[in-house]
Design an enzyme around this catalytic site. Structure first.
Site, short mmCIF file in Angstrom:
data_model
loop_
_atom_site.label_atom_id
_atom_site.label_comp_id
_atom_site.label_asym_id
_atom_site.label_seq_id
_atom_site.Cartn_x
_atom_site.Cartn_y
_atom_site.Cartn_z
N HIS A 119 0.68 -1.19 0.09
CA HIS A 119 0.05 -0.06 0.02
C HIS A 119 0.78 1.25 -0.10
CE1 HIS A 119 -3.35 -2.54 0.20
NE2 HIS A 119 -3.63 -2.70 1.62
N HIS A 193 -9.58 1.78 0.92
CA HIS A 193 -9.63 0.77 1.91
C HIS A 193 -10.57 0.69 2.76
CE1 HIS A 193 -7.59 -2.60 3.85
NE2 HIS A 193 -6.77 -2.75 2.88
N GLU A 331 -11.49 -4.00 -2.54
CA GLU A 331 -10.63 -2.91 -3.12
C GLU A 331 -10.56 -3.07 -4.65
OE1 GLU A 331 -6.91 -3.62 -0.47
OE2 GLU A 331 -8.49 -4.64 0.70
C1 BGC Z 1 -4.20 -6.75 1.92
C2 BGC Z 1 -4.25 -7.25 3.23
C3 BGC Z 1 -3.70 -6.63 4.39
C4 BGC Z 1 -4.83 -5.34 4.32
C5 BGC Z 1 -4.39 -4.16 5.33
C6 BGC Z 1 -5.26 -5.87 2.18
O1 BGC Z 1 -5.30 -4.84 0.75
O2 BGC Z 1 -4.18 -7.46 0.63
O3 BGC Z 1 -2.91 -8.40 3.01
O4 BGC Z 1 -3.61 -7.03 5.70
O5 BGC Z 1 -5.05 -4.79 3.03
O6 BGC Z 1 -3.27 -3.66 5.16
#
Ligand code: BGC
Length: 367
Positions: A119, A193, A331
């Site tokens: 991210h 998110h 997402e």
């Molecule tokens: C990821 C997860 C992660 C979460 C929060 C998601 O997009 O695929 O693995 O734990 O985001 O960070």
């Protein structure tokens, strides 16, 4: 410190209200904008991280309930490691080994998730203070957020001008338009998110929600949750959500991919008629409240994540503890690790090109 509760009584239908949400660690003021549509549906958005802090939509009896997880003040978001409600960038999800090659040059990023980048790195767009502007919308209330990500920020090349417009429509949809331009070749993958629980705050896990995903294939992962590059058929696997299925039915099954994800934490390859056209990606129905969420997007993929890493250590809005699988994320995105996967749809953005994607979260109810 102003809190969500202190930010005032319910707003007037068809209005946008601004209140203080506290201060970012660097001392910048952070605002909370509350957009209310003509039906009284309400979304609160913070300039810190462009976070969707709350989203109140009706159940089948017309009762409004907050369907996203989050915090009462900016402080919760400053220390947050789960990306609650935030805008994710410059690159959503993982980049393997925290590096990629572009035009023959290797770019090195932060390893903030084991050996990988997650991210956007240590300080992704979720930790930035965005510049807000109320803008007119034909059918509802809109808020524009802009951010300039500098050349070299978190290791990514190019000065990137990013614009995200949240529109709360009078037909009870939250529309998100993402755009960007760059002055050097770069990679980009923006998403939001939000963690949803359509039954409302404190209502336990999401295993009883009924999910459909418009995907015939998904991208299996390795132990670091990096796609292997394969596009695998969902048929005959716990990833087959082509017909409405309870999230919980197969979430603990003896399946290699389910085990690697600790549940669902995978990118689905959306079935689409025409690239770049907005299409239905997923539908979720919650039987107790009758709330329905449809996700529409121009993106080729969607990450279905079942809050497997939530462990009860975080307390959110109204002192509710966020336990394992108490929310799900959908997402919309390009596939994880695309910069290292030449066969995946490209995430490159070059000077002169305009990045533009749209995702719509539509809310309704079912009897
Ligand atoms: C990821 C997860 C992660 C979460 C929060 C998601 O997009 O695929 O693995 O734990 O985001 O960070």
């Amino acid at each position: 410190m102003s809190t969500l509760a202190a930010s005032g009584a319910a707003a007037r239908p068809g209005s946008t209200k601004k209140a203080s949400f506290g201060k970012a660690p660097d001392g910048q003021d952070v605002d909370l904008y509350t957009l209310t549509n003509k039906n009284g549906v309400e979304v609160a958005i913070s300039t810190y991280g462009g976070v969707v802090v709350s989203l109140k939509v009706p159940d089948r009896n017309g009762k409004l309930g907050d369907v996203v997880l989050g915090f009462d003040s900016v402080d919760g978001y400053v220390s947050d490691k789960s990306y609650f409600g935030a805008i994710i960038g410059r690159y959503g999800n993982r980049i393997g080994h925290a590096q990629f090659v572009l035009d023959g040059k290797t770019y090195t990023l932060a390893k903030n998730n084991g050996e990988n980048t997650l991210h956007g790195g240590n300080k992704g767009f979720n930790k930035a203070v965005w510049t807000p502007k109320e803008i007119p919308a034909k059918d509802g209330q809109a808020l524009e957020l802009t951010y300039q990500s500098k050349d070299g920020e978190e290791g990514f090349p190019g000065n990137l001008q990013v614009r995200v417009v949240y529109t709360l429509t009078d037909s009870n949809a939250l529309r998100i338009d993402y755009s960007a331009t760059t002055d050097k070749n770069t990679v980009i993958n923006l998403t939001n998110h939000s963690y949803f629980n359509l039954a409302g705050p404190g209502s336990g896990d999401i295993l009883g929600h009924v999910l459909t995903i418009e995907a015939d294939k998904f991208t299996p992962v390795d132990s670091g949750l990096i796609p292997t590059g394969e596009l695998r058929e969902v048929a005959g696997t716990p990833f087959d959500f082509r017909k409405p299925t309870l999230i919980g039915t197969r979430i603990n099954s003896d399946d290699e991919q389910i085990k690697l994800g600790g549940g669902y934490d995978h990118n689905f390859v959306l079935r689409r008629k025409m690239a770049a056209q907005i299409s239905l990606a997923a539908r979720v129905m919650e039987p107790k409240t009758g709330r329905v969420l449809e996700v529409w997007t121009t993106e080729p993929g969607i990450q279905f994540y079942t809050g497997n890493f939530l462990d009860g250590s975080v307390q959110g809005k109204g002192n509710i503890t966020y336990t394992k699988r108490s929310a799900f994320c959908l997402e919309t995105q390009h596939f994880p690790d695309s910069p290292n996967k030449p066969k995946f749809p490209s995430t490159e953005l070059n000077p002169g090109q305009h990045y533009h994607t749209t995702t719509i979260y539509k809310f309704s109810t079912e009897k």
